[in-house]
Design an enzyme around this catalytic site. Structure first.
Site, PDB file in Angstrom:
ATOM      1  CB  SER A  65      71.566  36.604  18.635  1.00 20.40           C
ATOM      2  OG  SER A  65      72.065  37.202  19.801  1.00 20.40           O
ATOM      3  CG  ASP A  98      79.212  39.628  18.299  1.00 18.98           C
ATOM      4  OD1 ASP A  98      78.683  40.527  18.981  1.00 18.98           O
ATOM      5  OD2 ASP A  98      78.578  38.639  17.888  1.00 18.98           O
ATOM      6  CG  HIS A 147      75.282  40.733  18.016  1.00 19.67           C
ATOM      7  ND1 HIS A 147      75.756  39.492  18.403  1.00 19.67           N
ATOM      8  CD2 HIS A 147      73.934  40.692  18.237  1.00 19.67           C
ATOM      9  CE1 HIS A 147      74.758  38.755  18.849  1.00 19.67           C
ATOM     10  NE2 HIS A 147      73.631  39.452  18.742  1.00 19.67           N
TER      11      HIS A 147
END
Length: 358
Positions: free
Chosen positions: A157, A287, A316
Site C-alpha cells: 500500500s 481495489d 485492497h
C-alpha cells in the site's frame, strides 16, 4: 500480466503462479468484503517473535528494524518489508508475508516508520508517502551489515509509494543495493485514490477507518513532546478523511504548498520510466483504494523493469483464496515467495542481461 521483454520471460519461467488464474474466495469476492475479511482472518496469526534493532538516523531520529531470521542460513537473502499507512511489523498482512518468507528460508526485516512499532519520536519529523530518506538509510545499513548478501524490498500500500519513489529517484543507488523489488496494492495515483476513497458509502467508511488510524498514531506519539509543526491539534481533530488529514498535517509538516502538491510528489504512476530495478507489482482491478483506470498499464508495457499483475478481484491487500481461506496460503504470499525465490536463485542471469540495456 503486463510486462516487457526479458523480465516478462523470466517471470513466466520462474514464477509458476502467474500461469494460474486467481480465484477469490467465492463467498467474499466483493472488494470491500475481501479487504475487511482478509484483515480479520489474518489477525488469528500469532505475533511474530522478531529480533529488534534500533537504527539511529542521521538527523537524530530513530526507527525500529524487526528481523525474522529463525531457521535461516547465515547467508540467506534478505527482503526489506515496508508496511502500509499506519502499519508496523505486527500488522496482519506483514506477519503473513514474513512467515511465508521464513518458511522458504528467506530472511525479512520490517522497516517500522518513525513513531511506529512501539517507538517514540526523537525528532518532530514523522513520515509520508513521498519521503524516502529514511528508507535510503535503512537500505544502506542492511547492506553494510551483510556485504555480499542479495537484498530486495517489498512495499505494501503506502509502503509501495515510498519504495517506488526511492527506486525512481535514487536510480543509481537502488541498482547497487537492491536486486529486485515488489509492491502490493499500491495506490499509484494519489489523486484518484482519494477520489475513490471518498465515494459513499462503503468506500467512505473505509476512508474514515483509515483516518482513525492517524489519530491513534497522534495519540501514541504526542507524549514525546516532539509532535510539533506549522499546524494545530484543533484542526487535526476536525479531520474526517485522509485527504483532510493530509491537508491539515502532512502537507504542512513536510513543507508542501498544499495537499495537491504533496499528492503529485507521492504518486508514482508517471515515474515508471525512471525505475531500473526489476519490480513486480500486484494490483486488483476492484481495489477501492485505487481504481483500475489509475493503474499505469501503458507505462508498464513500455518498461523493461516493471511488471504489473492485475487480478479481477482481490480488494485492497486481500487476495483470499479457497473456501476456507485460513487453511489456504494466500495468493499474495504465494506470489511473494515464488517471485523472490526465483530472483534469488536464478535472477543473476536476468540482472546481467538487463544491465546491458541500461
Amino acid at each position: 500480466m503486463l510486462a516487457n521483454g526479458k523480465f516478462k520471460n523470466f517471470l513466466a519461467l520462474h514464477v509458476p503462479i502467474l500461469q494460474e488464474k486467481y480465484w477469490p474466495t467465492l463467498w467474499c469476492f466483493e472488494s470491500r468484503l475481501q479487504t475487511a475479511l482478509a484483515s480479520l482472518l489474518r489477525s488469528i496469526y500469532p505475533n511474530v517473535k522478531y529480533s529488534r534493532e534500533i537504527l539511529e538516523l542521521n538527523d537524530g531520529g530513530q526507527v525500529a528494524l524487526d528481523w525474522l531470521e529463525d531457521g535461516c542460513p547465515a547467508n540467506a537473502p534478505i527482503v526489506i518489508i515496508l508496511p502500509g499507512l499506519t502499519g508496523d511489523s505486527q500488522s496482519q498482512y506483514v506477519r503473513c508475508l514474513s512467515l511465508s518468507a521464513n518458511r522458504m528460508k528467506l530472511r525479512t526485516v520490517v522497516f517500522n516508520y518513525r513513531g511506529l512499532g512501539g517507538m517514540s519520536l526523537k525528532t518532530p519529523r514523522t513520515y509520508n508517502a513521498a519521503n524516502f530518506e529514511d528508507l535510503s538509510e535503512v537500505v544502506r545499513h542492511v547492506k553494510s551489515l551483510h556485504p555480499g548478501i542479495p537484498v530486495a524490498a517489498t512495499g505494501i500500500s503506502m509502503g509501495g509509494l515510498v519504495l517506488g519513489n526511492y527506486l525512481a529517484s535514487q536510480k543509481m543507488a537502488a541498482q547497487k543495493t537492491l536486486v529486485a523489488a515488489m509492491v502490493i496494492s499500491t495506490p499509484w495515483n494519489a489523486f484518484k485514490a482519494m477520489d475513490s476513497l471518498e465515494k459513499p458509502v462503503l468506500n467512505l467508511l473505509l476512508n474514515r477507518y483509515l483516518t482513525s488510524g492517524f489519530f491513534s498514531f497522534i495519540n501514541r506519539v504526542k507524549s514525546s513532546n516532539m509532535l510539533q509543526g506549522p499546524w494545530t491539534m484543533e484542526d487535526l481533530l476536525k479531520c474526517k478523511t485522509v485527504r483532510e488529514f493530509d491537508s491539515s498535517y502532512t502537507a504542512k509538516q513536510f513543507g508542501y504548498k498544499d495537499v495537491n502538491d504533496y499528492y503529485a510528489d507521492a504518486s508514482i504512476h508517471e515515474k515508471l520510466h525512471k525505475i531500473e530495478v526489476p519490480i513486480l507489482c500486484l494490483s486488483a482491478r476492484d481495489d477501492p483504494f485505487q481504481p483500475y483506470e489509475a493503474i499505469p498499464v501503458e507505462e508498464a508495457c513500455k518498461s523493461k523493469y516493471v511488471a504489473i499483475v492485475i487480478t479481477q478481484y482481490g480488494g485492497h491487500i486481500g487476495f483470499l483464496e479457497g473456501i476456507l481461506p485460513v487453511l489456504h496460503e494466500e495468493y499474495m504470499c504465494r506470489l511473494f515467495t515464488q517471485y523472490f525465490e526465483g530472483i534469488f536463485t536464478s535472477g543473476s542471469e536476468l540482472l546481467a542481461e538487463i544491465s546491458k540495456d541500461r
